[in-house]
Design a protein around this motif. Sequence first.
Motif, mmCIF file in Angstrom:
data_model
loop_
_atom_site.group_PDB
_atom_site.id
_atom_site.type_symbol
_atom_site.label_atom_id
_atom_site.label_comp_id
_atom_site.label_asym_id
_atom_site.label_seq_id
_atom_site.Cartn_x
_atom_site.Cartn_y
_atom_site.Cartn_z
ATOM 1 N N VAL A 85 1.062 -0.874 -0.139
ATOM 2 C CA VAL A 85 0.379 -0.088 0.014
ATOM 3 C C VAL A 85 0.779 1.364 -0.426
ATOM 4 N N ILE A 86 0.735 1.675 -0.989
ATOM 5 C CA ILE A 86 0.909 3.354 -1.214
ATOM 6 C C ILE A 86 0.417 4.586 -0.471
ATOM 7 N N ILE A 87 0.457 5.250 0.416
ATOM 8 C CA ILE A 87 0.335 6.081 1.180
ATOM 9 C C ILE A 87 0.248 7.461 1.219
ATOM 10 N N SER A 88 -0.423 8.520 0.696
ATOM 11 C CA SER A 88 -0.008 9.780 0.571
ATOM 12 C C SER A 88 0.134 10.580 1.579
ATOM 13 N N THR A 89 0.366 11.777 2.224
ATOM 14 C CA THR A 89 0.373 12.271 3.330
ATOM 15 C C THR A 89 -0.607 13.062 3.238
ATOM 16 N N LYS A 90 -1.779 13.015 2.001
ATOM 17 C CA LYS A 90 -2.719 13.908 2.084
ATOM 18 C C LYS A 90 -4.656 12.783 2.391
ATOM 19 N N LYS A 91 -3.600 11.446 2.548
ATOM 20 C CA LYS A 91 -5.015 11.251 3.260
ATOM 21 C C LYS A 91 -4.603 10.154 4.629
ATOM 22 N N GLN A 92 -5.596 9.630 5.483
ATOM 23 C CA GLN A 92 -5.753 8.826 6.678
ATOM 24 C C GLN A 92 -5.894 7.556 5.987
ATOM 25 N N VAL A 93 -5.301 6.608 6.665
ATOM 26 C CA VAL A 93 -4.922 5.194 6.251
ATOM 27 C C VAL A 93 -5.003 4.408 7.392
ATOM 28 N N THR A 94 -5.977 3.259 7.749
ATOM 29 C CA THR A 94 -5.853 3.091 9.534
ATOM 30 C C THR A 94 -5.265 1.701 8.631
ATOM 31 N N LEU A 95 -3.957 1.510 9.543
ATOM 32 C CA LEU A 95 -3.232 -0.431 9.760
ATOM 33 C C LEU A 95 -3.286 -1.031 10.417
ATOM 34 N N GLU A 96 -3.213 -1.902 10.578
ATOM 35 C CA GLU A 96 -3.670 -3.196 11.722
ATOM 36 C C GLU A 96 -2.077 -3.616 11.538
ATOM 37 N N GLY A 97 -1.423 -2.732 13.554
ATOM 38 C CA GLY A 97 -0.089 -3.685 13.820
ATOM 39 C C GLY A 97 -0.229 -3.810 15.500
ATOM 40 N N LEU A 98 0.942 -4.486 15.018
ATOM 41 C CA LEU A 98 1.370 -4.311 17.177
ATOM 42 C C LEU A 98 1.997 -2.867 17.665
ATOM 43 N N MET A 99 1.379 -2.776 18.901
ATOM 44 C CA MET A 99 1.870 -1.637 20.115
ATOM 45 C C MET A 99 2.653 -2.377 20.887
#
Length: 124
Positions: A4-18
């Motif tokens: 997935v290429i993410i532009s800084t102009k939109k909001q994206v939800t990512l799955e991951g570990l914190m």
Amino acid sequence: MKKVIISTKKQVTLEGLMNFGKLNNGLHTMDFMSMEDVDMEAFIGKCKVQMMRDGNVYITELPKRVKNKPMFRDDNCSLSLGRDGRYYFVFSLPEQLVNELPKELVRQASAIAQKVVKELIIRN
């Protein structure tokens, strides 16, 4: 897995570990590792972080600090006009030179004051 290429102009939800915790010096630390293959613009910034009791984390980047350009400078001081319309005189000296502080403060403040007087005379 699709990249997935993410532009800084939109909001994206990512799955991951914190992971989060506290260091020995009392400061908090937090890491997020994305579980998705993404390509996004890297950045470093100062942020406000809110960690809620339920584990939710909210991070907001703070605006960049705008530095005032000094009008006049001397060895250890400067005079600038802030964006708020106030004049700021900043003086700093290493602690090892504390015995010279009064003399240097007076000398350099007087030198800056003389430069301001000359500037005012030129303007009028």
